[in-house]
Design a protein around this motif. Structure first.
Motif, PDB file in Angstrom:
ATOM      1  N   LEU A 222      74.627 -24.501  36.808  1.00  0.00           N
ATOM      2  CA  LEU A 222      73.694 -25.395  36.111  1.00  0.00           C
ATOM      3  C   LEU A 222      73.668 -25.165  34.600  1.00  0.00           C
ATOM      4  CD1 LEU A 222      70.730 -25.252  38.648  1.00  0.00           C
ATOM      5  CD2 LEU A 222      72.149 -27.267  38.121  1.00  0.00           C
ATOM      6  N   GLY A 223      74.311 -24.090  34.146  1.00  0.00           N
ATOM      7  CA  GLY A 223      74.380 -23.807  32.716  1.00  0.00           C
ATOM      8  C   GLY A 223      73.130 -23.168  32.141  1.00  0.00           C
ATOM      9  N   CYS A 224      72.336 -22.522  32.987  1.00  0.00           N
ATOM     10  CA  CYS A 224      71.099 -21.914  32.487  1.00  0.00           C
ATOM     11  C   CYS A 224      70.984 -20.441  32.870  1.00  0.00           C
ATOM     12  CB  CYS A 224      69.884 -22.700  32.957  1.00  0.00           C
ATOM     13  SG  CYS A 224      69.730 -22.846  34.742  1.00  0.00           S
ATOM     14  N   ALA A 225      72.097 -19.785  33.117  1.00  0.00           N
ATOM     15  CA  ALA A 225      72.085 -18.377  33.540  1.00  0.00           C
ATOM     16  C   ALA A 225      71.397 -17.471  32.525  1.00  0.00           C
ATOM     17  CB  ALA A 225      73.509 -17.891  33.810  1.00  0.00           C
ATOM     18  N   GLU A 226      71.495 -17.821  31.229  1.00  0.00           N
ATOM     19  CA  GLU A 226      70.895 -16.976  30.197  1.00  0.00           C
ATOM     20  C   GLU A 226      69.370 -16.987  30.254  1.00  0.00           C
ATOM     21  OE1 GLU A 226      70.961 -21.067  28.859  1.00  0.00           O
ATOM     22  OE2 GLU A 226      72.592 -19.825  29.610  1.00  0.00           O
ATOM     23  N   SER A 227      68.800 -17.911  31.013  1.00  0.00           N
ATOM     24  CA  SER A 227      67.343 -17.997  31.155  1.00  0.00           C
ATOM     25  C   SER A 227      66.820 -17.225  32.361  1.00  0.00           C
ATOM     26  CB  SER A 227      66.917 -19.460  31.291  1.00  0.00           C
ATOM     27  OG  SER A 227      67.267 -20.175  30.133  1.00  0.00           O
ATOM     28  N   PHE A 228      67.704 -16.496  33.034  1.00  0.00           N
ATOM     29  CA  PHE A 228      67.319 -15.796  34.256  1.00  0.00           C
ATOM     30  C   PHE A 228      67.710 -14.327  34.234  1.00  0.00           C
ATOM     31  CE2 PHE A 228      67.111 -20.100  35.679  1.00  0.00           C
ATOM     32  CZ  PHE A 228      66.203 -20.105  36.718  1.00  0.00           C
ATOM     33  N   VAL A 229      66.857 -13.525  34.831  1.00  0.00           N
ATOM     34  CA  VAL A 229      67.174 -12.153  35.241  1.00  0.00           C
ATOM     35  C   VAL A 229      66.973 -12.150  36.743  1.00  0.00           C
ATOM     36  CG1 VAL A 229      66.482  -9.732  35.150  1.00  0.00           C
ATOM     37  CG2 VAL A 229      66.441 -11.115  33.067  1.00  0.00           C
ATOM     38  N   ILE A 230      68.028 -11.873  37.490  1.00  0.00           N
ATOM     39  CA  ILE A 230      67.982 -11.959  38.950  1.00  0.00           C
ATOM     40  C   ILE A 230      68.503 -10.648  39.523  1.00  0.00           C
ATOM     41  CG2 ILE A 230      68.766 -13.215  40.993  1.00  0.00           C
ATOM     42  CD1 ILE A 230      69.360 -15.594  38.996  1.00  0.00           C
ATOM     43  N   ASP A 231      67.737 -10.071  40.444  1.00  0.00           N
ATOM     44  CA  ASP A 231      68.126  -8.813  41.073  1.00  0.00           C
ATOM     45  C   ASP A 231      67.621  -8.824  42.510  1.00  0.00           C
ATOM     46  OD1 ASP A 231      69.235  -6.291  41.339  1.00  0.00           O
ATOM     47  OD2 ASP A 231      67.909  -5.329  39.904  1.00  0.00           O
ATOM     48  N   SER A 232      67.905  -7.747  43.230  1.00  0.00           N
ATOM     49  CA  SER A 232      67.413  -7.614  44.598  1.00  0.00           C
ATOM     50  C   SER A 232      67.148  -6.153  44.899  1.00  0.00           C
ATOM     51  CB  SER A 232      68.414  -8.208  45.591  1.00  0.00           C
ATOM     52  OG  SER A 232      69.635  -7.495  45.577  1.00  0.00           O
ATOM     53  N   ALA A 233      66.320  -5.937  45.918  1.00  0.00           N
ATOM     54  CA  ALA A 233      65.939  -4.572  46.295  1.00  0.00           C
ATOM     55  C   ALA A 233      65.444  -4.567  47.740  1.00  0.00           C
ATOM     56  CB  ALA A 233      64.866  -4.045  45.351  1.00  0.00           C
ATOM     57  N   ALA A 234      65.201  -3.370  48.247  1.00  0.00           N
ATOM     58  CA  ALA A 234      64.750  -3.150  49.624  1.00  0.00           C
ATOM     59  C   ALA A 234      63.314  -2.668  49.661  1.00  0.00           C
ATOM     60  CB  ALA A 234      65.637  -2.100  50.291  1.00  0.00           C
ATOM     61  N   THR A 235      62.686  -2.842  50.814  1.00  0.00           N
ATOM     62  CA  THR A 235      61.388  -2.215  51.032  1.00  0.00           C
ATOM     63  C   THR A 235      61.565  -0.833  51.649  1.00  0.00           C
ATOM     64  OG1 THR A 235      61.126  -3.252  53.203  1.00  0.00           O
ATOM     65  CG2 THR A 235      60.167  -4.405  51.308  1.00  0.00           C
TER      66      THR A 235
END
Length: 153
Positions: free
Chosen positions: A29-42
């Motif tokens: 979409l051309g908007c990656a610079e507007s996001f911080v995306i990560d993942s984690a566990a409980t």
């Protein structure tokens, strides 16, 4: 800036699938610079382990790059570091509430809450069905992007 943390039990199946799929979607979409995306566990069960082969395979089939991810557990500081902390099922939400304490900023939710069919995303670790998991995560990510005003689709 949208700061999103996807969370599941072990951080090797569902949450990294959502992380890498949403990263791919915002890049397209051309908007990656507007996001911080990560993942984690409980949980601590998979800390340091890579993405599950079933998740990696499904993402590769879809042309989605899946990096050198290593599972990590959420910590209380994540609550302030992210705008949304998105679990995959009700058990994840309960564990997130236990670790984060209260949710005064209403940041905790499930991914399918962004769709017309709110609910849990089944854990493919147990079901073996990475296709169904992918379809649910795709629907959730599309709904999330709509909710954030990024897409109208």
């Amino acid at each position: 800036m949208h700061r999103i943390l996807f969370i599941c039990h072990g951080n090797i199946c569902r949450s990294p699938m959502a992380e890498y799929l949403l990263r791919h979607m915002v890049k397209v979409l051309g908007c990656a610079e507007s996001f911080v995306i990560d993942s984690a566990a409980t949980s601590t069960e998979e800390i340091g382990n890579p993405v599950h082969p079933g998740t990696r395979s499904k993402l590769q089939q879809q042309g989605v790059y899946c990096g050198a991810h290593r599972a990590r557990q959420i910590c209380p500081a994540d609550y302030e570091a992210y705008d949304l902390l998105i679990g995959m099922d009700a058990a994840n939400l309960r564990n997130m509430q236990r670790i984060f304490g209260k949710d005064p900023k209403t940041k905790l939710c499930r991914l399918l809450d962004f769709t017309a069919r709110p609910g849990d995303i089944a854990d493919p670790w147990y079901t073996g069905d990475f296709e169904e998991t992918y379809e649910d995560i795709l629907a959730g990510c599309r709904g999330l992007l709509r909710a954030l005003g990024i897409t109208k689709e």
